[in-house]
Design an enzyme around this catalytic site. Structure first.
Site, PDB file in Angstrom:
ATOM      1  N   SER A 162       0.813  -1.212   0.000  1.00 47.94           N
ATOM      2  CA  SER A 162       0.000   0.000   0.000  1.00 47.94           C
ATOM      3  C   SER A 162       0.849   1.264   0.000  1.00 47.94           C
ATOM      4  O   SER A 162       1.634   1.495  -0.907  1.00 47.94           O
ATOM      5  CB  SER A 162      -0.948  -0.048   1.193  1.00 47.94           C
ATOM      6  N   HIS A 163       0.738   2.041   1.058  1.00 52.16           N
ATOM      7  CA  HIS A 163       1.382   3.340   1.143  1.00 52.16           C
ATOM      8  C   HIS A 163       2.788   3.264   1.713  1.00 52.16           C
ATOM      9  O   HIS A 163       3.419   4.287   1.918  1.00 52.16           O
ATOM     10  CB  HIS A 163       0.517   4.241   2.013  1.00 52.16           C
ATOM     11  N   ASP A 195      -2.347   6.530  -3.435  1.00 50.09           N
ATOM     12  CA  ASP A 195      -1.182   5.921  -2.791  1.00 50.09           C
ATOM     13  C   ASP A 195      -0.581   4.792  -3.624  1.00 50.09           C
ATOM     14  O   ASP A 195      -0.931   4.614  -4.795  1.00 50.09           O
ATOM     15  CB  ASP A 195      -1.560   5.430  -1.392  1.00 50.09           C
ATOM     16  N   ASP A 247      -0.906   1.591  -3.972  1.00 46.06           N
ATOM     17  CA  ASP A 247      -1.780   0.649  -4.689  1.00 46.06           C
ATOM     18  C   ASP A 247      -3.086   1.308  -5.128  1.00 46.06           C
ATOM     19  O   ASP A 247      -4.030   0.618  -5.533  1.00 46.06           O
ATOM     20  CB  ASP A 247      -2.050  -0.594  -3.844  1.00 46.06           C
ATOM     21  N   ASP A 254      -5.563   2.748  -3.670  1.00 48.45           N
ATOM     22  CA  ASP A 254      -6.855   2.651  -2.982  1.00 48.45           C
ATOM     23  C   ASP A 254      -7.123   3.861  -2.085  1.00 48.45           C
ATOM     24  O   ASP A 254      -8.248   4.121  -1.705  1.00 48.45           O
ATOM     25  CB  ASP A 254      -6.998   1.325  -2.208  1.00 48.45           C
ATOM     26  N   ARG A 255      -6.070   4.599  -1.740  1.00 49.84           N
ATOM     27  CA  ARG A 255      -6.283   5.801  -0.925  1.00 49.84           C
ATOM     28  C   ARG A 255      -6.432   7.030  -1.812  1.00 49.84           C
ATOM     29  O   ARG A 255      -5.969   7.032  -2.954  1.00 49.84           O
ATOM     30  CB  ARG A 255      -5.092   6.040  -0.009  1.00 49.84           C
ATOM     31  N   LYS A 288     -11.246   0.101  -0.742  1.00 49.14           N
ATOM     32  CA  LYS A 288     -11.339   1.537  -0.929  1.00 49.14           C
ATOM     33  C   LYS A 288     -10.784   1.851  -2.314  1.00 49.14           C
ATOM     34  O   LYS A 288     -10.069   1.045  -2.895  1.00 49.14           O
ATOM     35  CB  LYS A 288     -10.613   2.289   0.174  1.00 49.14           C
TER      36      LYS A 288
HETATM   37  C1  G1P Z   1      -3.777   1.810   8.211  1.00 46.45           C
HETATM   38  C2  G1P Z   1      -4.972   2.721   8.405  1.00 46.45           C
HETATM   39  C3  G1P Z   1      -6.247   1.959   8.175  1.00 46.45           C
HETATM   40  C4  G1P Z   1      -6.218   1.319   6.786  1.00 46.45           C
HETATM   41  C5  G1P Z   1      -4.960   0.480   6.633  1.00 46.45           C
HETATM   42  C6  G1P Z   1      -4.813  -0.047   5.214  1.00 46.45           C
HETATM   43  O1  G1P Z   1      -3.819   0.763   9.143  1.00 46.45           O
HETATM   44  O2  G1P Z   1      -4.962   3.286   9.685  1.00 46.45           O
HETATM   45  O3  G1P Z   1      -7.336   2.824   8.290  1.00 46.45           O
HETATM   46  O4  G1P Z   1      -7.341   0.510   6.574  1.00 46.45           O
HETATM   47  O5  G1P Z   1      -3.807   1.273   6.918  1.00 46.45           O
HETATM   48  O6  G1P Z   1      -4.730   0.962   4.270  1.00 46.45           O
HETATM   49  P1  G1P Z   1      -2.973   0.770  10.515  1.00 46.45           P
HETATM   50  O7  G1P Z   1      -1.535   0.980  10.123  1.00 46.45           O
HETATM   51  O8  G1P Z   1      -3.483   1.921  11.298  1.00 46.45           O
HETATM   52  O9  G1P Z   1      -3.244  -0.562  11.138  1.00 46.45           O
HETATM   53 ZN    ZN Z   2      -3.205   1.518  -0.192  1.00 48.40          ZN
END
Ligand code: G1P
Ligand code: ZN
Length: 543
Positions: free
Chosen positions: A113-114, A277, A279, A281-282, A376
């Site tokens: 992801s991010h 981000d 992938d 999704d954000r 998302k």
């Molecule tokens: C974080 C975000 C959460 C999101 C997840 C995946 O998780 O807080 O809302 O769903 O990334 O993108 P966390 O690192 O807080 O467990």
């Molecule tokens: Zn992501």
């Protein structure tokens, strides 16, 4: 042309977190590490004869190697067909859309992801079910349990087919279909949004800057915004997915997307800014010299959903994660629809969406989505905003200010303390958890506490219970402070402190957020002794 059975030994710590298994690339590069996890998953899943699997990732470093390995293991598992994105690329929402479109039994998404990418960055893997959504805890728990005593995995000895061009290949008894990663997703967007209205908006000179952060959102944003909707070339910046995201941290928040923020606050700023981000999704959405908080974004989309063709029928309900602000709840109340409060993580929305109880959902962490997929969806949110701007004739800022005027402003911030030694972070949470029962009825820092608990959630659809989902302290006026440890990080622990206060008075809507939240910030420190436990005197990131 044979299926090999390879002896292996269990690895520690293959427990999926908030969103799949995430580790350093170097961890995934250890011999058998990925194979063990994939085999643990396959051992938990039923027989794959006749079934289709979707496979792709955000294109980060190690994506290609992992795709090859997983194809050979999927052939050994006996899948009839694997649909894989060209070059191994699929954004997370596009993977979800493909699973649903092809009625696949599930999908494997390769992404952290991010989190940063590259040889020293992070890699990740997660499994989504046939509904297109992340596997629920009962499956991820079973995979983890299996990973602890796995002693062999099965893999084809054939080389995996090339995935550089769309085409069809045979691997053992399995068909590999390499597809255009954008087509099915683009089609879905066409069904939901008024593309003519958005085209007219761009024709009228409306300027958007979409920062794809050198991540997988680029090809999707280019194809739709520049290709189909007539936004001028150059609207999408950082649009080429790079294995290391060009060294950027592909997490769209005001810290990591500071370049985008600078453009939106410049004299010749475009009308709207957006970013997605790693992938895709954000999403982050900005107006001219105006930052939209993700919690407000969800509330605005909900309030005006009927302006968008795909949501003209109205919403059945809204869901938000517990730490997300209550702005959406206020809109839901006004619309006369339910609003559900779930634990953090998209997997908790799946049942509500499948059961038709909610249409939109969102998280404070720059995640917004709807029933159209089970993830998302960053570009979807941006198209939704564009559609709202086009249909209402209002600017991004006006839409948010109207929300505040009607419902008051849910002033909101999240403070992250990153890379804390895990033992210290756990100690902080342990002490705070132990103190919770004594808090209600007391006054701390001059604030009256009415509720303090460790959030637990009972899924209203299947009755499953999830405990330990965040420590929350609620005040008499509804203000809250929430504490939880991240389940996505790969280095030490990250403490997230979520702060929210409702401000009804429009004259105070422009008080700087950190200033407006100062009493709650002090309360958080008083309750959790963050400085003492972490040795940090301020947060690493405030969003
Ligand atoms: C974080 C975000 C959460 C999101 C997840 C995946 O998780 O807080 O809302 O769903 O990334 O993108 P966390 O690192 O807080 O467990
Ligand atoms: Zn992501």
């Amino acid at each position: 042309m044979a299926i090999l059975t390879v002896a292996t030994q269990a690895f520690e710590g293959q427990r999926p977190g908030t969103s799949g298994l995430r580790k350093k690339v170097t961890v995934f590069q250890q011999p058998h590490y990925l194979e063990n996890f994939v085999q643990s998953l396959f051992d938990v899943l039923p027989d794959a004869a006749g079934l289709t699997l979707v496979l792709g990732g955000d294109g980060r470093y190690h994506n290609r190697a992992a795709v090859g390995t997983i194809l050979r293991m999927a052939a050994a598992k006996g899948y009839a067909r694997v649909i894989v994105g060209c070059r191994g690329i699929l954004s997370t929402p596009a993977a979800s859309a493909l699973i649903r479109h092809h009625a696949a039994s599930g999908g494997i998404i390769l992404s952290a992801s991010h989190n940063p990418g590259g040889p020293d960055g992070d890699f990740g893997i997660k499994y989504n079910l046939g509904n297109g959504g992340p596997a629920p805890e009962r499956i991820t728990d079973a995979v983890y349990a299996r990973s602890r005593d796995i002693d062999r995995y099965c893999i084809s000895d054939q080389p995996s087919p090339p995935v550089d061009q769309p085409g069809r290949f045979q691997l053992e008894q399995m068909t590999v279909e390499v597809c255009d990663p954008v087509a099915v997703y683009a089609d879905l967007m066409r069904q939901l949004f008024d593309f003519d209205a958005i085209r007219a908006l761009f024709r009228s000179g409306f300027r958007l800057r979409f920062d794809a952060m050198n991540a997988v959102g680029g090809p999707y944003a280019r194809a739709l915004l520049e290709g189909e909707l007539g936004a001028p070339a150059g609207t999408v910046v950082n649009g080429e997915p790079l294995e290391d995201f060009g060294g950027l941290h592909p997490d769209p928040n005001p810290v990591n997307a500071e370049d985008l923020i600078a453009h939106l606050f410049a004299d010749d700023a475009p009308d709207m800014g957006a970013a997605s981000d790693g992938d895709a999704d954000r999403n982050m959405v900005l107006g001219r010299a105006f930052v939209v908080s993700p919690s407000d974004s969800l509330a605005v989309l909900a309030a005006h959903a009927r302006l968008v063709p795909g949501y003209r029928q109205g919403l059945s309900g809204i869901a938000r994660s517990m730490p997300t602000s209550g702005a959406a709840d206020r809109v839901a109340r006004a619309l006369g629809i339910p609003c559900y409060e779930t634990p953090t993580g998209w997997k908790y929305f799946g049942n509500l969406l499948d059961a038709g109880r909610v249409t939109l959902c969102g998280e404070e962490s720059y995640g917004t989505g709807s029933v159209h997929v089970r993830e998302k969806d960053g570009l979807w949110a941006v198209l939704f905003w564009l559609n709202l701007v086009a249909a209402s004739g209002k600017t991004v800022e006006t839409l948010v200010r109207e929300l505040w005027r009607e419902h008051g402003r849910c002033v909101y911030s999240r403070h992250d303390y990153e890379a804390i030694p895990s033992a210290r972070a756990e100690q902080l949470m342990r002490e705070l958890r132990a103190a919770l029962p004594g808090l209600p009825g007391t006054t701390r820092c001059g604030l009256a506490i009415t509720l303090a608990d460790d959030f637990a959630y009972t899924d209203p659809v299947d009755g499953s219970v999830s405990t330990g989902q965040g420590l929350r302290v609620v005040l008499a006026d509804g203000s809250r402070v929430v504490f939880r440890l991240s389940g996505t990080g790969t280095e030490g622990a990250t403490l997230r402190v979520y702060l929210e206060r409702h401000e009804a008075d429009p004259a105070r809507h422009d008080v700087p957020v950190q200033q407006a939240l100062a009493p709650l910030i002090a309360l958080a420190e008083d309750l959790a002794r963050i400085r003492h436990h972490t040795g940090m005197d301020h947060a690493s990131v405030c969003t």
